[in-house]
Design an enzyme around this catalytic site. Structure first.
Site, PDB file in Angstrom:
ATOM      1  N   SER A 153      27.119  76.156  52.398  1.00  6.39           N
ATOM      2  CA  SER A 153      27.071  75.286  53.562  1.00  6.39           C
ATOM      3  C   SER A 153      28.485  74.928  54.028  1.00  6.39           C
ATOM      4  O   SER A 153      29.265  75.814  54.362  1.00  6.39           O
ATOM      5  CB  SER A 153      26.228  74.043  53.239  1.00  6.39           C
ATOM      6  OG  SER A 153      25.912  73.333  54.400  1.00  6.39           O
ATOM      7  N   ASP A 251      16.748  78.775  58.494  1.00  7.95           N
ATOM      8  CA  ASP A 251      17.919  77.895  58.574  1.00  7.95           C
ATOM      9  C   ASP A 251      18.414  77.858  60.021  1.00  7.95           C
ATOM     10  O   ASP A 251      18.631  78.912  60.630  1.00  7.95           O
ATOM     11  CB  ASP A 251      19.017  78.447  57.660  1.00  7.95           C
ATOM     12  CG  ASP A 251      20.260  77.578  57.597  1.00  7.95           C
ATOM     13  OD1 ASP A 251      20.309  76.532  58.274  1.00  7.95           O
ATOM     14  OD2 ASP A 251      21.185  77.959  56.857  1.00  7.95           O
ATOM     15  N   HIS A 281      17.786  76.248  54.658  1.00  6.14           N
ATOM     16  CA  HIS A 281      19.153  75.858  54.324  1.00  6.14           C
ATOM     17  C   HIS A 281      19.153  75.097  52.998  1.00  6.14           C
ATOM     18  O   HIS A 281      18.272  74.300  52.715  1.00  6.14           O
ATOM     19  CB  HIS A 281      19.717  74.966  55.430  1.00  6.14           C
ATOM     20  CG  HIS A 281      21.171  74.680  55.282  1.00  6.14           C
ATOM     21  ND1 HIS A 281      22.136  75.533  55.737  1.00  6.14           N
ATOM     22  CD2 HIS A 281      21.833  73.638  54.727  1.00  6.14           C
ATOM     23  CE1 HIS A 281      23.329  75.046  55.470  1.00  6.14           C
ATOM     24  NE2 HIS A 281      23.161  73.877  54.843  1.00  6.14           N
TER      25      HIS A 281
END
Length: 309
Positions: A153, A251, A281
């Site tokens: 991320s 995501d 995600h």
């Protein structure tokens, strides 16, 4: 493929976001409360907290040695958390799995976070630790071969930024970069990529939350037009190390990660883009206990050309 049923069950039971402004202190405390006790974590040969003495200051790091050996390759890991969450503890299990599956010694970086530390403190810490690792190879028992960087991320954002910084400074020791569902464009226009609409809600991370969750970082001085903040905006990607970019089908950030992979390939960089079906995600951090998603660590090892010792 629909969202994996085990992930869907967790997403259905997520609490509603709190009203009012986000509270970093409370949110961090809630994350830390979910960390497994030490006795329940994957055992390794050794896990040690040390301070990396760098030009950016003393940066806390956690060093994971998977096996007893004279030397190992190195992987420097940057945790995710929208630039204000995450810690050595919340991502300890990720670092342990990386060490165990790749056979590399993992150095996890406790970089400075927003809002307490203004941009570019976090990036500076991450880059400084990579340099520190290379320059202290003897004390780390580095075998002088692999020096990879990896992150999930926002940690993936830092991977892309650090790889570019290293190339710009003529530091060519980084051998691989691994980006798990990276955030690469902090523009926040919901129409900039189709996945932001396709996966806007119902999959854990929601498009409407991207702006408030990243606001601490942006408000600290991170300009979304700056390629160190939004690496996909970098005009010249030539000369960067080979990349593995892992994305998740459901995501909102999926398409920017995959586009970045395409841009790297066009720039002559060896890049592999791997989309995980049924995932959302954060699956490396939250759902790697599901066998088909734990496979991401095996794929990482194959990309690195390593195996457990």
């Amino acid at each position: 493929m629909t969202l994996h049923p085990k992930i869907a069950e967790v997403v259905r039971n997520l609490p509603a976001p709190p009203d009012g402004p986000l509270d970093p202190v409370a949110m961090r405390a809630a994350e830390e409360a979910e960390v497994a006790p030490l006795e329940d974590r994957l055992p390794l040969h050794s896990v040690e907290d040390v301070a990396a003495s760098t030009p950016a200051g003393e940066v806390p790091v956690r060093v994971y040695t998977p096996t007893e050996a004279d030397s190992h390759g190195l992987l420097v890991y940057f945790h995710g958390g929208a630039f204000f969450l995450g810690s050595l503890n919340t991502h300890d299990h990720v670092a342990r799995s990386l060490a165990n599956e790749t056979g590399l010694k993992v150095v996890s970086v406790d970089y400075r976070r927003a809002p307490e530390s203004a941009y570019p403190a976090g990036i500076q810490d991450c880059y400084a630790v990579v340099r520190w690792a290379a320059e202290n190879g003897e004390s780390l028992a580095w075998d002088g071969t692999t020096l990879a960087i990896a992150g999930d991320s926002s940690g993936g954002t830092f991977v892309a930024a650090v790889a570019a910084m290293a190339h710009g400074y003529g530091f060519d020791r980084i051998t691989h970069q691994i980006l798990y569902y990276p955030s690469l464009d902090l523009d926040f226009d919901p129409d900039r990529y189709p996945s932001l609409r396709e996966n806007a809600e119902g999959y854990g991370l929601e498009t409407d939350t991207l702006k408030p969750f990243n606001a601490f970082y942006i408000d600290s001085g991170a300009d979304p037009a700056d390629p160190l903040v939004s690496p996909i905006k970098r005009a010249n990607l030539t000369g960067l190390p080979p990349a593995l970019i892992v994305t998740a089908e459901h995501d909102p950030l999926r398409d920017e990660g995959e586009l970045y992979g395409q841009k790297l390939k066009k720039a002559g960089v060896a890049a592999t883009v791997s989309r995980y079906a049924g995932a959302g995600h954060g699956f490396v951090q939250h759902f790697s206990w599901i066998p088909e998603y734990h496979q991401v660590f095996t794929e990482t090892a194959a990309f690195l050309g390593t195996e457990p010792g």
